[in-house]
Write a protein that holds these residues in place. Structure first.
Motif, PDB file in Angstrom:
ATOM      1  N   UNK A  35      -2.844   5.909 -11.104  1.00 27.24           N
ATOM      2  CA  UNK A  35      -3.160   6.667 -12.469  1.00 27.24           C
ATOM      3  C   UNK A  35      -3.078   5.999 -13.808  1.00 27.24           C
ATOM      4  N   UNK A  36      -2.646   4.621 -13.589  1.00 23.60           N
ATOM      5  CA  UNK A  36      -2.663   3.847 -14.745  1.00 23.60           C
ATOM      6  C   UNK A  36      -3.401   2.547 -14.425  1.00 23.60           C
ATOM      7  N   UNK A  37      -3.818   1.652 -15.498  1.00 24.17           N
ATOM      8  CA  UNK A  37      -4.269   0.360 -15.145  1.00 24.17           C
ATOM      9  C   UNK A  37      -3.317  -0.817 -14.591  1.00 24.17           C
ATOM     10  N   UNK A  38      -2.295  -0.565 -15.140  1.00 21.43           N
ATOM     11  CA  UNK A  38      -1.096  -1.387 -14.596  1.00 21.43           C
ATOM     12  C   UNK A  38      -0.584  -1.253 -13.306  1.00 21.43           C
ATOM     13  N   UNK A  39      -0.767  -0.073 -12.675  1.00 24.49           N
ATOM     14  CA  UNK A  39      -0.431   0.205 -11.434  1.00 24.49           C
ATOM     15  C   UNK A  39      -1.636  -0.266 -10.559  1.00 24.49           C
ATOM     16  N   UNK A  40      -2.668  -0.075 -11.033  1.00 24.50           N
ATOM     17  CA  UNK A  40      -3.912  -0.392 -10.397  1.00 24.50           C
ATOM     18  C   UNK A  40      -3.995  -1.993 -10.186  1.00 24.50           C
ATOM     19  N   UNK A  41      -3.606  -2.772 -11.237  1.00 27.46           N
ATOM     20  CA  UNK A  41      -3.473  -4.314 -11.224  1.00 27.46           C
ATOM     21  C   UNK A  41      -2.230  -4.729 -10.290  1.00 27.46           C
ATOM     22  N   UNK A  73       6.803 -21.752  -2.536  1.00 26.15           N
ATOM     23  CA  UNK A  73       6.024 -20.580  -2.369  1.00 26.15           C
ATOM     24  C   UNK A  73       4.659 -21.078  -2.270  1.00 26.15           C
ATOM     25  N   UNK A  74       3.702 -20.044  -2.344  1.00 28.09           N
ATOM     26  CA  UNK A  74       2.325 -20.305  -2.586  1.00 28.09           C
ATOM     27  C   UNK A  74       1.577 -19.072  -3.625  1.00 28.09           C
ATOM     28  N   UNK A  75       0.295 -19.430  -3.906  1.00 27.00           N
ATOM     29  CA  UNK A  75      -0.157 -18.358  -5.097  1.00 27.00           C
ATOM     30  C   UNK A  75      -0.180 -17.064  -4.381  1.00 27.00           C
ATOM     31  N   UNK A  76      -0.336 -16.664  -3.206  1.00 27.03           N
ATOM     32  CA  UNK A  76      -0.174 -15.331  -2.785  1.00 27.03           C
ATOM     33  C   UNK A  76       1.025 -14.854  -2.724  1.00 27.03           C
ATOM     34  N   UNK A  77       1.931 -15.447  -2.471  1.00 26.66           N
ATOM     35  CA  UNK A  77       3.371 -14.924  -2.749  1.00 26.66           C
ATOM     36  C   UNK A  77       3.661 -14.554  -4.219  1.00 26.66           C
ATOM     37  N   UNK A  78       3.233 -15.569  -5.086  1.00 28.94           N
ATOM     38  CA  UNK A  78       3.357 -15.199  -6.618  1.00 28.94           C
ATOM     39  C   UNK A  78       2.602 -13.848  -6.792  1.00 28.94           C
ATOM     40  N   UNK A  79       1.409 -13.676  -6.284  1.00 33.60           N
ATOM     41  CA  UNK A  79       0.699 -12.589  -6.662  1.00 33.60           C
ATOM     42  C   UNK A  79       1.538 -11.277  -6.321  1.00 33.60           C
ATOM     43  N   UNK A  80       2.094 -11.485  -5.141  1.00 33.60           N
ATOM     44  CA  UNK A  80       2.843 -10.217  -4.591  1.00 33.60           C
ATOM     45  C   UNK A  80       4.213  -9.819  -5.350  1.00 33.60           C
ATOM     46  N   UNK A  81       4.894 -11.158  -5.704  1.00 35.90           N
ATOM     47  CA  UNK A  81       6.070 -10.886  -6.505  1.00 35.90           C
ATOM     48  C   UNK A  81       5.737 -10.306  -7.801  1.00 35.90           C
ATOM     49  N   UNK A  82       4.550 -10.864  -8.507  1.00 32.57           N
ATOM     50  CA  UNK A  82       4.284 -10.149  -9.792  1.00 32.57           C
ATOM     51  C   UNK A  82       3.970  -8.755  -9.717  1.00 32.57           C
ATOM     52  N   UNK A  83       3.024  -8.494  -8.790  1.00 29.74           N
ATOM     53  CA  UNK A  83       2.605  -7.296  -8.591  1.00 29.74           C
ATOM     54  C   UNK A  83       3.797  -6.190  -8.237  1.00 29.74           C
ATOM     55  N   UNK A  84       4.721  -6.542  -7.463  1.00 30.51           N
ATOM     56  CA  UNK A  84       5.935  -5.652  -7.380  1.00 30.51           C
ATOM     57  C   UNK A  84       6.747  -5.429  -8.483  1.00 30.51           C
ATOM     58  N   UNK A  85       6.845  -6.542  -9.182  1.00 31.02           N
ATOM     59  CA  UNK A  85       7.434  -6.475 -10.860  1.00 31.02           C
ATOM     60  C   UNK A  85       6.596  -5.555 -11.813  1.00 31.02           C
ATOM     61  N   UNK A  86       5.326  -5.624 -11.553  1.00 26.90           N
ATOM     62  CA  UNK A  86       4.817  -4.753 -12.563  1.00 26.90           C
ATOM     63  C   UNK A  86       4.969  -3.304 -11.978  1.00 26.90           C
ATOM     64  N   UNK A  87       4.844  -2.935 -10.769  1.00 31.23           N
ATOM     65  CA  UNK A  87       5.142  -1.708 -10.326  1.00 31.23           C
ATOM     66  C   UNK A  87       6.496  -1.106 -10.784  1.00 31.23           C
ATOM     67  N   UNK A  88       7.333  -2.083 -10.871  1.00 34.08           N
ATOM     68  CA  UNK A  88       8.758  -1.590 -11.493  1.00 34.08           C
ATOM     69  C   UNK A  88       8.732  -1.354 -12.734  1.00 34.08           C
ATOM     70  N   UNK A  89       8.115  -2.354 -13.401  1.00 33.42           N
ATOM     71  CA  UNK A  89       8.126  -2.034 -15.075  1.00 33.42           C
ATOM     72  C   UNK A  89       7.240  -0.815 -15.379  1.00 33.42           C
ATOM     73  N   UNK A  90       6.103  -0.526 -14.710  1.00 31.83           N
ATOM     74  CA  UNK A  90       5.240   0.815 -14.687  1.00 31.83           C
ATOM     75  C   UNK A  90       6.089   1.884 -14.450  1.00 31.83           C
ATOM     76  N   UNK A  91       6.795   1.848 -13.246  1.00 33.13           N
ATOM     77  CA  UNK A  91       7.758   3.179 -13.034  1.00 33.13           C
ATOM     78  C   UNK A  91       8.699   3.332 -14.074  1.00 33.13           C
ATOM     79  N   UNK A  92       9.163   2.344 -14.756  1.00 33.06           N
ATOM     80  CA  UNK A  92      10.477   2.747 -15.949  1.00 33.06           C
ATOM     81  C   UNK A  92       9.642   3.110 -17.016  1.00 33.06           C
ATOM     82  N   UNK A  93       8.592   2.557 -17.400  1.00 39.66           N
ATOM     83  CA  UNK A  93       7.853   2.995 -18.683  1.00 39.66           C
ATOM     84  C   UNK A  93       7.215   4.246 -18.630  1.00 39.66           C
ATOM     85  N   UNK A  94       6.806   4.886 -17.163  1.00 37.56           N
ATOM     86  CA  UNK A  94       6.166   5.952 -17.016  1.00 37.56           C
ATOM     87  C   UNK A  94       7.324   7.239 -17.094  1.00 37.56           C
TER      88      UNK A  94
END
Length: 125
Positions: free
Chosen positions: A50-56, A98-119
């Protein structure tokens, strides 16, 4: 913080392989199927985002998972090559490898948490 190249090859808990499974053995194949299933589920979720942040965030998680699967297919294990550490007078303070893929997963999960708190805050206001 500095980075050093290293090449530890963790066997991976998230996709179901453990230390007793040698890289490239048949035991790793079902875990790859599981990883692809998880990526497929993430893409279904992405279509309903539903949001660009969730999609990213979902895209980053799926991209990281695909990157780790590619490593596992290509090298038999996920290759970690970034070692975060700081040299101090008391010794080397070492964090994760770690590797770049691990960093992407961690950043994605952090963004989902932030998005859920903001929404959640927006819905209650």
């Amino acid at each position: 913080m500095t980075t050093a190249t290293a090449s530890p090859t963790p066997t991976g808990v998230a996709t179901g392989t453990t230390a007793q499974d040698a890289p490239g053995e048949a035991a790793g194949r079902p875990s790859l199927a599981t990883a692809w299933w998880m990526v497929g589920a993430l893409f279904l979720w992405l279509r309903r985002a539903e949001s660009a942040l969730t999609a990213a965030a979902i895209g980053a998680i799926a991209g990281g998972a695909v990157g780790n699967v590619i490593d596992r297919l290509r090298f038999g294990a996920v290759v970690d090559f970034i070692h975060a550490h700081v040299a101090t007078p008391w010794g080397d303070l070492s964090w994760y490898v770690f590797n770049v893929a691990d960093a992407a997963i961690v950043c994605g999960v952090a963004a989902l948490v932030i998005d859920s708190m903001v929404s959640r805050c927006t819905r209650t206001a």
